[in-house]
Design an enzyme around this catalytic site. Sequence first.
Site, short mmCIF file in Angstrom:
data_model
loop_
_atom_site.label_atom_id
_atom_site.label_comp_id
_atom_site.label_asym_id
_atom_site.label_seq_id
_atom_site.Cartn_x
_atom_site.Cartn_y
_atom_site.Cartn_z
N GLU A 165 61.46 68.32 48.41
CA GLU A 165 62.57 68.53 47.45
C GLU A 165 62.65 69.97 46.94
O GLU A 165 63.53 70.27 46.13
CB GLU A 165 62.41 67.55 46.28
N LYS B 12 57.11 70.90 49.66
CA LYS B 12 56.60 70.17 48.49
C LYS B 12 55.64 69.05 48.91
O LYS B 12 54.62 68.80 48.29
CB LYS B 12 57.77 69.57 47.69
N GLN B 13 56.03 68.32 49.94
CA GLN B 13 55.22 67.18 50.37
C GLN B 13 55.52 66.89 51.83
O GLN B 13 56.49 67.40 52.39
CB GLN B 13 55.55 65.96 49.55
N TRP C 265 62.01 55.57 47.46
CA TRP C 265 61.55 55.30 48.83
C TRP C 265 60.06 54.97 48.84
O TRP C 265 59.54 54.44 49.81
CB TRP C 265 61.84 56.50 49.75
N ASP C 266 59.38 55.28 47.75
CA ASP C 266 57.96 54.98 47.63
C ASP C 266 57.68 53.54 48.07
O ASP C 266 56.68 53.25 48.73
CB ASP C 266 57.50 55.12 46.16
C1 BGC Z 1 58.70 62.84 44.82
C2 BGC Z 1 59.51 61.75 45.50
C3 BGC Z 1 59.10 60.43 44.91
C4 BGC Z 1 59.24 60.42 43.41
C5 BGC Z 1 58.74 59.14 42.78
C6 BGC Z 1 58.93 62.77 43.33
O1 BGC Z 1 58.16 63.75 42.71
O2 BGC Z 1 59.07 64.10 45.32
O3 BGC Z 1 59.27 61.77 46.88
O4 BGC Z 1 59.88 59.42 45.47
O5 BGC Z 1 58.51 61.49 42.87
O6 BGC Z 1 57.40 58.92 43.08
#
Ligand code: BGC
Length: 766
Positions: free
Chosen positions: A479, A591-592, A340-341
Site C-alpha cells: 500500500e 510495504k508487505q 482480505w486477511d
Molecule cells: C495491511 C492490509 C491489511 C490491513 C488489516 C493493513 O495495514 O496493509 O494488508 O489487510 O492492515 O490487517
Amino acid sequence: MTVATTLSGALTPTDDCEWIIEEAGYDPLREGSRGSRFAISNGFLGVRGARAIHRGGRWVGASRTLVAGLFDTADEEHAIPGLIAAPNWLQVRILRDGVPLTHREGDGKSQHRILDLRRGLLLTDARLSNADVVWVRLRSLHLASLSHRAIGLQLIQMEFERGEAEITLNASLEVSDTSLLPERVEQGLGVWNTTSSGKRLAMATTLTLRIDGVDIDPTSSSPLQWSWRWTSHPGQVVCLARTVAVTCGVAGEVHPGQDAVGALDVARKLGWSDVVAAHETAWTKRWHCSDVEIEGDAAAQRALRFALYHLNGAANPDDEHVSIAARALTGDDYRGHVFWDTEIYLLPFFTLTWPLAARALLMYRFHTLDGARAKAAELGWRGALYAWESADTGAETCPLHVIGPDRKLVEVKCGRQEQHISADIAYAVWQYWQATGDDGFMRDAGAEILMETARFWSSRARPEPDGHCHVRSVIGPDEYHESIDDNSFTNVMARCNIRRALDVVEWLRARWPEQWGSLAARLALSDAELGQWRTVAETIMTGFDPKTGLFEQFAGFFSLDDVDLSRYAGRSVPIDVVLGPEQTRQCQIVKQADVVALLALLPDEFPGDTGAKNFGYYAPRCAHGSSLSLAMHGVVAARLGETEAALDYFRRTSAIDLEDNHAAIDGGVHIAALGGIWSMVVFGFAGLALHADHLTLNPRIPAAWQSLRFGLQWRGRYLKIKIEHATASLEVTLDVGEPMTLVVNGKVFALSREQPLWVLTNFSSR
Ligand code: BGC
C-alpha cells in the site's frame, strides 16, 4: 483430557507450560496489550483479558465485550460503521467499609493472568487487601462458551486469609457505549437497540454467591445490579458464579430478550460446572482437529498454540452473516472490519481443520454479494467488487481519511483502489472447494461469487493497442504505492479468478445443467461474454519478464529508486514514517509481501528457478510495514529450502502478539499473522500443496525441531502427519476416509487406513 468439575479444579490451570500464557504483575501502560493477548472468544462473544475486579467503571483495562455483527454508525457526517461494545457483564467491586479492596501494595507479582489455551479460558490469581486489615486470595475464571456460544461464565473464589470485617460485593452489568439505547430493563435482563443500525442486543444474567458452601441471597438488587454484605473471617471461602446469555439480531426479525432468557435457562439447568465441562469438551474437539505439535522448540510450540487458540476462538460455524475482523473479537482497531486477511490468511487454516467454519466465512461473502455488486456499479464496472473493508452489509466501510503520523489528514484510497480483494475471495472459494469437495456449496453459492468476480475483472481489465488488457490505477498489497498500473499480484490473481470461474462453468454445465441454466439466466451470462472472459485471461498484463524471470510488481516499479533497506535496520518506526510517504512512493520499497504473496499463493505461476529469483529480488526490498508480511515470506522461504531463514520469519511473526515490542497490539491481536503462523508450518515446513485429486508434501523442518506433527481434513478424510528430524522421515496415517494419493518429494504413494505411509524424505532436496 479430563474436564474440571470442582471449583478449585476449574480454577487450576493446565499443568504444562506449552499450554499456558502467563503474565504476572500489573502495569497500567501494558493493560492494553494484555487485554488483547489474554482475550477469550467463541466467534460470537469476545471478551478482553482484564483483571477480575475493578475499583470503578473507569478503571484502566476494564473488561470489554464485543459481539460479532453488533455494528453501529455514529451520528456524524461520513460516519462508518464499527463494532460497539456490549455492556460489561463482568463488573465486580469488593469493598470493606465502603473502600475498595485493592491488589496488595508492593505485591504486584502476586497478580497472575493465565490464558489456559487447552481449556480455552482466562484464569487470574491475585492477593487483595484493605489497609492490611483484610487479606484475600482471589481467583477467577472467565469463559465464552464454545459449546453454547450465547453463554459467558464468570467464577470468582475468595479465600479470606486475614481479618474480620464487613465486606460488600457489588456485581453489575454496565452499559458503556452510548450507541446502545435501552428498550427493556428488568431483573436480570436488558434489551438494547443500536442508535442507527437497527440492531437489538439482549443480555440475561443470573448470579449466585455462596459463602462456606451456603447460597446467600443478595442484600439488595436492582435490575442489573446485585449487592451482598457479610462479615468475613479467616478461612472463609466465598464463591461468585455469574452466567450471562447474549443474543443479537436485527430489530423486527428477532426476539433477543426471549432468546437470551431461553439460552440462560439452558445454562442454568446445566449449572456452571457442566457449562465449564461442555466448553472444555468443545475445545478438546477443536484441539483434536487443529493441534500442531513441535518437539524440541518450546517457544515455537507455545507460539503455535497461542495462534491456534485465537484462530479457533475467532470463528462461528453457525453464523453465515459475520466474518472475522482484522483483530477478530479481541480489540477495537479497524472497528471490526473484515479485510482480505480472512480469505488469504485465515481460510487455509479453517478449510483444512474446520471446514464448517470455513464454509460459514465464505457464505458471509455470498450474503454480501449485493454490496459488492453495488460497489462495482457505483465505480462504473460490472460484476462484484467486494468492499476492501466490510462490516455487516458488504458496503464499503473503508474510511476516506485518517490522521497520519505527522497529524496531517491523509487520504485513504484503498476503499476505491485495493481491488485484489475480489480475486482473493474467489481464490478462497476455489481452495475451499478443492480441499473439501463441497459441491453443494460451489453449486449454490461459490459459483455465483466466482462468476460475479470474474465478470468484474473482465470489465475492469481494458484491452489496449499493445494487445494486452490492462488494469490501471489500483493498489496492490504493497500500500505504499497508490494509483499504480498492472500490479502483478492483482492481475495474476484476477486471471486465476477468471480461469477458475470458467472451469466452474464447465463443471456446472456437465454436472448440474439445470442449476447452470438458472444461474446463467439470472446473471444474464452469455457464451459471448464467457468468450470475452477467456480473452481477458489470455491477454491480461502480468508484468512477467521471461528474460529476467522477474515479475515487475507494477508498471514502472523497476525504474524507481533502489534503496538499501539494511541501512535503516535499527529503525523503531515504519519506513514510510522515516522517509515520509512521498519519498517512499519514489522507491522500490515494498510495504508487505506483494510479488512474494503471489509466489506463496500461486507457486505454479513461477516456473523453474523464477520463484527463487523473485524472492531474492523482493525479500530485501520489503519493509514489513504490515503484520501480514513476515508469514508470507516465511511460507516462501521454507518452500525454497531456506529453512533457517523461514524459522526466523516464524519467530518474528510469533513475537508480534506475544511480545510487547509491536506498537499496535493494544487494539487487538493480529489474527492474520496468527493464521500465517499455521500456514508457515503447514505450507512452508511441511510443504503441503493442494491439488484436485491428491495432496503433495515436501517436508523440511528446522534443525531445532526434533519433530512436527499435525492433522488435516481433506475431502472427507482426516490425516495425521508426522515429520521427524533424526530419521528424516515422514509418516502419514489416514484415520478417516477413503484411500487417496499422496505425492512426497515428487514420488507417488497410495495411502489408506490399513496402509499408513512411512517414507524417508531427503531434507536437502525439493
Ligand atoms: C495491511 C492490509 C491489511 C490491513 C488489516 C493493513 O495495514 O496493509 O494488508 O489487510 O492492515 O490487517
